[in-house]
Write a protein that holds these residues in place. Structure first.
Motif, short mmCIF file in Angstrom:
data_model
loop_
_atom_site.label_atom_id
_atom_site.label_comp_id
_atom_site.label_asym_id
_atom_site.label_seq_id
_atom_site.Cartn_x
_atom_site.Cartn_y
_atom_site.Cartn_z
N LEU A 52 44.35 51.93 43.32
CA LEU A 52 44.65 51.34 44.63
C LEU A 52 45.13 52.37 45.63
O LEU A 52 44.75 52.33 46.81
CB LEU A 52 45.67 50.21 44.46
CG LEU A 52 45.17 48.99 43.67
CD1 LEU A 52 46.29 47.98 43.46
CD2 LEU A 52 44.00 48.33 44.39
N MET A 59 40.23 43.99 44.94
CA MET A 59 41.32 44.10 45.91
C MET A 59 40.92 44.99 47.09
O MET A 59 41.14 44.63 48.26
CB MET A 59 42.58 44.66 45.22
CG MET A 59 43.17 43.72 44.18
SD MET A 59 44.44 44.53 43.15
CE MET A 59 44.80 43.20 41.98
N LEU A 60 40.32 46.12 46.78
CA LEU A 60 39.91 47.03 47.85
C LEU A 60 38.74 46.46 48.65
O LEU A 60 38.66 46.65 49.87
CB LEU A 60 39.54 48.39 47.24
CG LEU A 60 40.71 49.15 46.59
CD1 LEU A 60 40.21 50.39 45.85
CD2 LEU A 60 41.75 49.54 47.64
N PHE A 78 48.74 46.67 51.84
CA PHE A 78 47.44 47.03 52.40
C PHE A 78 47.58 47.04 53.92
O PHE A 78 47.36 46.02 54.58
CB PHE A 78 46.38 46.02 51.96
CG PHE A 78 46.17 45.97 50.47
CD1 PHE A 78 45.25 46.80 49.85
CD2 PHE A 78 46.93 45.11 49.69
CE1 PHE A 78 45.06 46.75 48.47
CE2 PHE A 78 46.74 45.05 48.32
CZ PHE A 78 45.81 45.88 47.71
N ALA A 90 45.68 52.13 49.59
CA ALA A 90 46.82 51.21 49.56
C ALA A 90 48.11 52.00 49.39
O ALA A 90 48.11 53.13 48.89
CB ALA A 90 46.66 50.20 48.43
N ALA A 139 40.89 45.92 40.60
CA ALA A 139 41.24 46.86 41.68
C ALA A 139 40.10 46.96 42.69
O ALA A 139 40.33 47.01 43.90
CB ALA A 139 41.56 48.23 41.09
#
Length: 472
Positions: free
Chosen positions: A390, A463-464, A410, A395, A460
């Protein structure tokens, strides 16, 4: 009629046989549906779809007058309940510190459910009583606690905290010559309660249930990891002081400096209780136990089996250094109960209770010391991997990764909240929100033994990906 065999009495009454066959068939059907659920869970989004949640309205109806066949009830439960569950046991759920389901513990829970033993008293179930005794000893040993400590399984860390705090309360008053069991709390001198700024809500709830109000609680400053700053801890504690320390901050995984705080408190006559719902299990890892150095010096400890041990819900555990302190607070008396019996009802809040220890026994028996340490260390390695992936993606890591907890932001507050919302709708994985030192954050908790490196990388990436979508 029955056979004359004193060990096996098989009922041959036709009605009894029919009922037995019906029950066995129903249990077999339940097992088949459970197997299908486990097999299909990985193909569903981690959080249930809106349609599945809406379909739960099927359960919202008045209780009917006539019975419904048990098979139909089971089918309805599966048809509407299963699709609306959260897939928290297949490696990609990171929202709360919810352990997954260890295979041996899960299987043991199925068998123990068929046993349906009340382990309140040892005479109620010899098998459950022995397994409780052995599992208690194994947990105390695995955590490196004093071998003479008394322990008890219960419904979770909140109950475990409450049990330890009540034992502490009564012991501190006993040292002053007051018998709480006889005199109660009315008119008792106040005890001094000291906690860290990052004390968990379950410990505060337990304090309130034990009779301690907010006005009695003193908070000690914590550092950037959430651990108490030892230099800020009061040095004027005495025999009327109850200190609550923490193993495993729920946001960062950090633990208080036990070795610096506990000796002085106990030397001055105070009591130290440790809330270690998940973090206490760092003591079971040769690589990680330094993080909880000195925790064994406390007077009582609370933890969970349904978190890092991956035992089915619900299962907590409390240990108290001096068995007499636990017995003083928890032993019950009745004409048909023996107060001298070392039964769970005399070591915990509940009297009647299910045989929770069976599942923990199975988990520890199947893993051993090495497997337990590998489980704990594996979760922590996954957390470190999350942090690396992350931060490489831009992040911001808001606190060092101590154990299995990861806190990230973020961009600004709005972006972080939007990313969390998008991720929860995406379905690939699930993580929740928190606030750390005034900053909104995504909190990632890694405590499912089923989680793999591939799960971490997929989560991950999701999330990104959600962050990129929010920015667009």
């Amino acid at each position: 009629m029955t056979t004359t065999d004193p060990l096996i009495r098989v009922h041959t009454n036709p009605l009894s046989l029919a009922r037995s066959r019906e029950r066995i068939g129903l249990i077999t059907e339940a097992a088949r549906r459970a197997g299908s659920y486990v097999a299909s869970a990985t193909h569903r989004p981690v959080y249930p779809a809106a349609e599945a949640v809406a379909a739960l309205d099927a359960f919202r109806r008045p209780l009917q007058d006539a019975p419904i066949p048990a098979r139909e009830v089971l089918a309805e439960l599966d048809a509407f309940g299963s699709p609306a569950t959260v897939v928290s046991t297949h490696g990609r759920y990171f929202g709360f510190v919810n352990g997954g389901t260890d295979p041996a513990a899960h299987a043991a829970s199925i068998l123990a459910g068929a046993w349906d033993q009340n382990v309140g008293g040892t005479i109620m179930s010899p098998a459950a009583a022995v397994l409780d005794e052995v599992a208690r000893g194994w947990v105390i040993d695995a955590l490196g606690l004093p071998s003479t400590a008394a322990g008890a399984f219960n419904a979770g860390a909140t109950v475990a905290n409450l049990t330890g705090i009540i034992a502490a309360r009564d012991a501190l008053y006993a040292r002053q010559g007051r018998d709480v069991g006889r005199d109660g709390l009315a008119g008792a001198p106040a005890l001094r309660i000291i906690v860290g700024e990052e004390v968990h809500a379950s410990a505060l709830k337990a304090l309130r249930l034990a009779g301690f109000g907010e006005a009695q609680i003193e908070r000690v400053p914590t550092d950037r990891t959430g651990a108490i700053i030892a230099e800020e801890f009061p040095t004027d504690t005495d025999a009327s002081t109850l200190v609550l320390l923490q193993a495993g901050n729920v946001n960062t995984g950090a633990s208080d400096p036990f070795h610096e705080i506990i000796p002085g408190v106990r030397e001055r006559g105070g009591w130290v209780h440790v809330d270690g719902a998940f973090g206490l299990w760092a003591a079971a890892s040769p690589r990680l136990r330094e993080q909880v150095r000195g925790v064994e010096l406390a007077d009582s400890w609370a933890t969970d089996a349904h978190k890092w041990l991956n035992v089915p819900y619900d299962s907590g555990f409390v240990a108290v250094r001096d068995p007499r302190d636990l017995e003083r607070a928890m032993a019950g008396t009745a004409a048909y109960l023996s107060a001298a019996d070392d039964a769970p009802m005399h070591r915990g809040i509940q009297m009647s209770q299910r045989a929770r220890a069976v599942e923990t026994w199975a988990m520890l028996a199947s893993h051993g010391r090495d497997g337990l340490a590998e489980l704990i260390e594996g979760s922590c390695a996954h957390a470190q991997r999350f942090a690396s992936l992350l931060t490489a993606g831009g992040a911001e890591l808001l606190a060092p990764v101590a154990l299995n907890q990861v806190l990230v932001a973020f961009g600004d507050e709005r972006e972080t909240a939007a990313v969390i919302a998008a991720l929860q709708e995406d379905g690939t994985t699930w993580a929740g929100s928190s606030v750390w030192k005034g900053r909104s954050a995504m909190r990632i908790s890694v405590s499912d033994a089923a989680t793999t490196r591939d799960d971490v990388e997929a989560a991950a990436a999701a999330m990104l990906r959600c962050w990129r979508a929010v920015r667009r």
